[in-house]
Scaffold this motif. Sequence first.
Motif, PDB file in Angstrom:
ATOM      1  N   GLU A  45       1.111 -20.614 -33.232  1.00 24.23           N
ATOM      2  CA  GLU A  45       0.886 -21.448 -34.340  1.00 24.23           C
ATOM      3  C   GLU A  45       2.314 -22.353 -34.653  1.00 24.23           C
ATOM      4  O   GLU A  45       2.548 -23.430 -34.715  1.00 24.23           O
ATOM      5  N   GLU A  46       3.521 -21.698 -34.818  1.00 23.30           N
ATOM      6  CA  GLU A  46       4.567 -22.122 -35.094  1.00 23.30           C
ATOM      7  C   GLU A  46       5.241 -22.944 -33.854  1.00 23.30           C
ATOM      8  O   GLU A  46       5.911 -24.338 -33.984  1.00 23.30           O
ATOM      9  N   LYS A  47       4.931 -22.425 -32.792  1.00 22.93           N
ATOM     10  CA  LYS A  47       5.233 -23.338 -31.236  1.00 22.93           C
ATOM     11  C   LYS A  47       4.269 -24.487 -31.275  1.00 22.93           C
ATOM     12  O   LYS A  47       5.103 -25.516 -31.037  1.00 22.93           O
ATOM     13  N   ALA A  48       3.131 -24.585 -31.663  1.00 19.55           N
ATOM     14  CA  ALA A  48       2.603 -25.863 -31.729  1.00 19.55           C
ATOM     15  C   ALA A  48       2.948 -26.898 -32.918  1.00 19.55           C
ATOM     16  O   ALA A  48       3.353 -28.170 -32.522  1.00 19.55           O
ATOM     17  N   ARG A  49       3.412 -26.158 -33.752  1.00 18.26           N
ATOM     18  CA  ARG A  49       4.205 -27.174 -34.971  1.00 18.26           C
ATOM     19  C   ARG A  49       5.433 -27.638 -34.529  1.00 18.26           C
ATOM     20  O   ARG A  49       5.806 -28.800 -34.643  1.00 18.26           O
ATOM     21  N   LEU A  50       6.101 -26.657 -33.712  1.00 16.17           N
ATOM     22  CA  LEU A  50       7.475 -27.510 -33.197  1.00 16.17           C
ATOM     23  C   LEU A  50       7.271 -28.630 -32.051  1.00 16.17           C
ATOM     24  O   LEU A  50       7.990 -29.339 -32.142  1.00 16.17           O
ATOM     25  N   ALA A  51       6.096 -28.307 -31.429  1.00 15.91           N
ATOM     26  CA  ALA A  51       5.910 -29.400 -30.255  1.00 15.91           C
ATOM     27  C   ALA A  51       5.509 -30.768 -31.089  1.00 15.91           C
ATOM     28  O   ALA A  51       6.017 -31.459 -30.545  1.00 15.91           O
ATOM     29  N   PHE A  52       4.557 -30.285 -32.179  1.00 15.66           N
ATOM     30  CA  PHE A  52       4.193 -31.494 -32.882  1.00 15.66           C
ATOM     31  C   PHE A  52       5.401 -32.237 -33.360  1.00 15.66           C
ATOM     32  O   PHE A  52       5.381 -33.671 -33.495  1.00 15.66           O
ATOM     33  N   ASP A  53       6.440 -31.562 -33.983  1.00 18.81           N
ATOM     34  CA  ASP A  53       7.365 -32.052 -34.980  1.00 18.81           C
ATOM     35  C   ASP A  53       8.636 -32.889 -33.924  1.00 18.81           C
ATOM     36  O   ASP A  53       9.116 -33.489 -34.428  1.00 18.81           O
TER      37      ASP A  53
END
Length: 65
Positions: A45-53
């Motif tokens: 989930e943290e990697k998904a948020r980094l990609a989004f950001d």
Amino acid sequence: MRVRVDREACQGHNRCYMLAPELFDVDDEGTAFEIGDGEVPPELEEKARLAFDNCPEYAVELIED
């Protein structure tokens, strides 16, 4: 959580793929797409948020379940 890439908005910077290759891939033209149905395991989930950001075109969407 799920991720989705708006392939029309994607311009091929591929930051999502660089940050989370477990969740994204790139086609022959350099356009990113989500792997499978876009389901994000809790440990990614943290990697998904980094990609989004980090998407300059805001082509990465996060869909909270």
